[in-house]
Design a protein around this motif. Structure first.
Motif, PDB file in Angstrom:
ATOM      1  N   LEU A 217     -30.309  29.688 -20.888  1.00 51.43           N
ATOM      2  CA  LEU A 217     -31.563  28.961 -21.483  1.00 51.43           C
ATOM      3  C   LEU A 217     -32.564  29.957 -21.725  1.00 51.43           C
ATOM      4  O   LEU A 217     -33.412  29.775 -22.627  1.00 51.43           O
ATOM      5  CB  LEU A 217     -32.283  27.900 -20.654  1.00 51.43           C
ATOM      6  CG  LEU A 217     -31.287  26.780 -20.933  1.00 51.43           C
ATOM      7  CD1 LEU A 217     -29.765  26.712 -20.130  1.00 51.43           C
ATOM      8  CD2 LEU A 217     -32.055  25.522 -20.116  1.00 51.43           C
ATOM      9  N   CYS A 218     -32.708  31.211 -20.970  1.00 50.87           N
ATOM     10  CA  CYS A 218     -33.864  32.297 -21.322  1.00 50.87           C
ATOM     11  C   CYS A 218     -33.579  33.284 -22.260  1.00 50.87           C
ATOM     12  O   CYS A 218     -34.208  34.032 -22.145  1.00 50.87           O
ATOM     13  CB  CYS A 218     -34.448  32.724 -20.228  1.00 50.87           C
ATOM     14  SG  CYS A 218     -33.716  33.569 -18.927  1.00 50.87           S
TER      15      CYS A 218
ATOM     16  N   THR B 296     -37.795  27.189 -28.497  1.00 51.17           N
ATOM     17  CA  THR B 296     -38.093  26.292 -27.693  1.00 51.17           C
ATOM     18  C   THR B 296     -37.303  24.976 -28.176  1.00 51.17           C
ATOM     19  O   THR B 296     -36.544  24.238 -27.514  1.00 51.17           O
ATOM     20  CB  THR B 296     -39.606  25.911 -27.823  1.00 51.17           C
ATOM     21  OG1 THR B 296     -40.256  26.958 -26.995  1.00 51.17           O
ATOM     22  CG2 THR B 296     -39.843  24.714 -26.869  1.00 51.17           C
ATOM     23  N   GLN B 297     -37.299  25.053 -29.667  1.00 52.90           N
ATOM     24  CA  GLN B 297     -36.554  23.592 -30.030  1.00 52.90           C
ATOM     25  C   GLN B 297     -35.035  23.800 -29.890  1.00 52.90           C
ATOM     26  O   GLN B 297     -34.363  22.736 -29.404  1.00 52.90           O
ATOM     27  CB  GLN B 297     -36.760  23.637 -31.472  1.00 52.90           C
ATOM     28  CG  GLN B 297     -36.291  22.528 -32.193  1.00 52.90           C
ATOM     29  CD  GLN B 297     -36.177  22.413 -33.833  1.00 52.90           C
ATOM     30  OE1 GLN B 297     -36.995  22.946 -34.250  1.00 52.90           O
ATOM     31  NE2 GLN B 297     -35.603  21.616 -34.582  1.00 52.90           N
ATOM     32  N   GLN B 298     -34.612  25.008 -29.909  1.00 54.66           N
ATOM     33  CA  GLN B 298     -33.195  25.043 -29.377  1.00 54.66           C
ATOM     34  C   GLN B 298     -32.897  25.044 -28.139  1.00 54.66           C
ATOM     35  O   GLN B 298     -31.863  24.212 -27.636  1.00 54.66           O
ATOM     36  CB  GLN B 298     -32.506  26.454 -30.045  1.00 54.66           C
ATOM     37  CG  GLN B 298     -32.596  26.803 -31.414  1.00 54.66           C
ATOM     38  CD  GLN B 298     -32.360  28.011 -31.596  1.00 54.66           C
ATOM     39  OE1 GLN B 298     -32.746  29.031 -31.217  1.00 54.66           O
ATOM     40  NE2 GLN B 298     -31.925  28.613 -32.966  1.00 54.66           N
ATOM     41  N   ILE B 299     -33.605  25.106 -27.345  1.00 50.59           N
ATOM     42  CA  ILE B 299     -33.399  24.952 -25.619  1.00 50.59           C
ATOM     43  C   ILE B 299     -33.549  23.432 -25.458  1.00 50.59           C
ATOM     44  O   ILE B 299     -32.422  22.944 -24.913  1.00 50.59           O
ATOM     45  CB  ILE B 299     -34.813  25.801 -25.038  1.00 50.59           C
ATOM     46  CG1 ILE B 299     -34.464  27.205 -25.084  1.00 50.59           C
ATOM     47  CG2 ILE B 299     -34.713  24.980 -23.479  1.00 50.59           C
ATOM     48  CD1 ILE B 299     -35.620  27.936 -24.671  1.00 50.59           C
ATOM     49  N   HIS B 300     -34.425  22.715 -26.151  1.00 52.83           N
ATOM     50  CA  HIS B 300     -34.695  21.254 -25.778  1.00 52.83           C
ATOM     51  C   HIS B 300     -33.093  20.671 -26.422  1.00 52.83           C
ATOM     52  O   HIS B 300     -32.582  19.652 -25.662  1.00 52.83           O
ATOM     53  CB  HIS B 300     -35.673  20.734 -26.777  1.00 52.83           C
ATOM     54  CG  HIS B 300     -36.961  20.657 -25.904  1.00 52.83           C
ATOM     55  ND1 HIS B 300     -37.323  19.531 -24.970  1.00 52.83           N
ATOM     56  CD2 HIS B 300     -38.045  21.518 -25.789  1.00 52.83           C
ATOM     57  CE1 HIS B 300     -38.442  19.868 -24.220  1.00 52.83           C
ATOM     58  NE2 HIS B 300     -38.927  21.075 -24.905  1.00 52.83           N
ATOM     59  N   SER B 301     -32.859  21.156 -27.729  1.00 46.80           N
ATOM     60  CA  SER B 301     -31.630  20.707 -28.194  1.00 46.80           C
ATOM     61  C   SER B 301     -30.323  20.699 -27.303  1.00 46.80           C
ATOM     62  O   SER B 301     -29.460  19.885 -27.150  1.00 46.80           O
ATOM     63  CB  SER B 301     -31.116  21.216 -29.738  1.00 46.80           C
ATOM     64  OG  SER B 301     -32.329  20.686 -30.640  1.00 46.80           O
ATOM     65  N   LEU B 302     -30.190  22.091 -26.786  1.00 48.28           N
ATOM     66  CA  LEU B 302     -29.177  22.287 -25.756  1.00 48.28           C
ATOM     67  C   LEU B 302     -29.192  21.334 -24.567  1.00 48.28           C
ATOM     68  O   LEU B 302     -28.171  21.073 -24.061  1.00 48.28           O
ATOM     69  CB  LEU B 302     -29.327  23.735 -25.432  1.00 48.28           C
ATOM     70  CG  LEU B 302     -28.269  24.487 -24.404  1.00 48.28           C
ATOM     71  CD1 LEU B 302     -26.664  24.143 -24.672  1.00 48.28           C
ATOM     72  CD2 LEU B 302     -28.533  25.805 -24.179  1.00 48.28           C
TER      73      LEU B 302
ATOM     74  N   LEU C 257     -38.507  19.796 -20.150  1.00 55.13           N
ATOM     75  CA  LEU C 257     -37.027  19.833 -20.146  1.00 55.13           C
ATOM     76  C   LEU C 257     -36.448  18.889 -19.347  1.00 55.13           C
ATOM     77  O   LEU C 257     -35.423  18.230 -19.358  1.00 55.13           O
ATOM     78  CB  LEU C 257     -36.280  20.841 -19.889  1.00 55.13           C
ATOM     79  CG  LEU C 257     -36.465  22.136 -21.100  1.00 55.13           C
ATOM     80  CD1 LEU C 257     -36.181  23.501 -20.657  1.00 55.13           C
ATOM     81  CD2 LEU C 257     -36.059  21.792 -22.424  1.00 55.13           C
ATOM     82  N   ALA C 258     -37.003  18.401 -18.222  1.00 55.96           N
ATOM     83  CA  ALA C 258     -36.690  17.343 -17.344  1.00 55.96           C
ATOM     84  C   ALA C 258     -36.998  15.788 -17.664  1.00 55.96           C
ATOM     85  O   ALA C 258     -36.739  15.050 -16.845  1.00 55.96           O
ATOM     86  CB  ALA C 258     -37.291  17.818 -15.993  1.00 55.96           C
TER      87      ALA C 258
END
Length: 226
Positions: A128-129, A134-140, A195-196
């Motif tokens: 994830l890092c 940030t948008q792609q991390i939220h989507s993942l 993310l949580a």
């Protein structure tokens, strides 16, 4: 500190894919054969939760995926590098756990190729890092929740803003900094909490890894039971 265009997410992601491919080709078994401390801790949590099936995101050449297989979990190991996955598959045969491991070539910037509720657990050590916005991390993370069963467990690790490399090297914006050709998205605690949302956050545990050392969080969260 050098700065580059922060808007070219696709270009950065493709450059990173090529860099990782070349690195795995030049350095087979890059991280050795022993599992990470994060994987050992995750396996214990998986056993406590009655996990049978595990998806590892960003499995690389497989030190953690193979450990999970040796621990008798059924493992899907995904990565965007076919070179690393070939190394993983060959090592699974050598270790006698090929029947426990399925490799999947997949770029984490795209939706996960699995149906809803496919897995008991998802694990991601520093995936994830990577060079994800940030948008792609939220989507993942939304995708991870989709493919987990109710009550499923997600364990991930990330380098955070207390790391010595944060704010140094080539900046790509969005808290992404590049050192030695590797781009890292350093996490704030606010991002972890965001993310949580909609999950049950079970813990955020600091630890260190490597010679720098890298400063990381190990995050454990579960989907609500229906």
């Amino acid at each position: 500190m050098e700065s580059v265009n922060a808007g070219d997410d696709a270009g950065l992601g493709e450059a990173q894919r090529r860099h990782w491919e070349a690195t795995y080709a030049t350095h087979p078994g890059l991280y050795g054969g022993q599992p990470s401390v994060a994987a050992v801790d995750a396996a214990a949590k998986f056993a406590e939760h009655g996990v049978r099936s595990v998806l590892e995101l960003g499995a690389g050449h497989g030190r953690d995926a193979l450990f999970f297989a040796r621990s008798d979990f059924d493992v899907h190991a995904s990565d965007f590098s076919p070179v690393s996955l070939a190394q993983l598959a060959a090592e699974a045969v050598r270790q006698g756990v090929a029947d426990k491991v399925t490799t999947v070539e997949h770029d984490a910037r795209h939706p996960l190729p699995f149906t809803a509720g496919s897995f008991d657990a998802v694990y991601a050590h520093m995936l994830l890092c990577m060079a994800l916005s940030t948008q792609q991390i939220h989507s993942l993370v939304h995708e991870v929740r989709r493919i987990l069963r109710p009550g499923g467990i997600f364990v991930y690790t990330v380098r955070h803003t207390g790391d010595a490399h944060y704010g140094r090297g080539i900046t790509h914006g969005d808290d992404i900094y590049e050192h030695g050709g590797f781009a890292v998205h350093f996490f704030s605690r606010t991002l972890v909490d965001d993310l949580a949302d909609g999950w049950i956050l079970r813990g955020v545990h600091p630890f260190a890894e490597g010679d720098l050392p890298r400063r990381l969080w190990r995050v454990t969260q579960t989907t609500p039971e229906r």
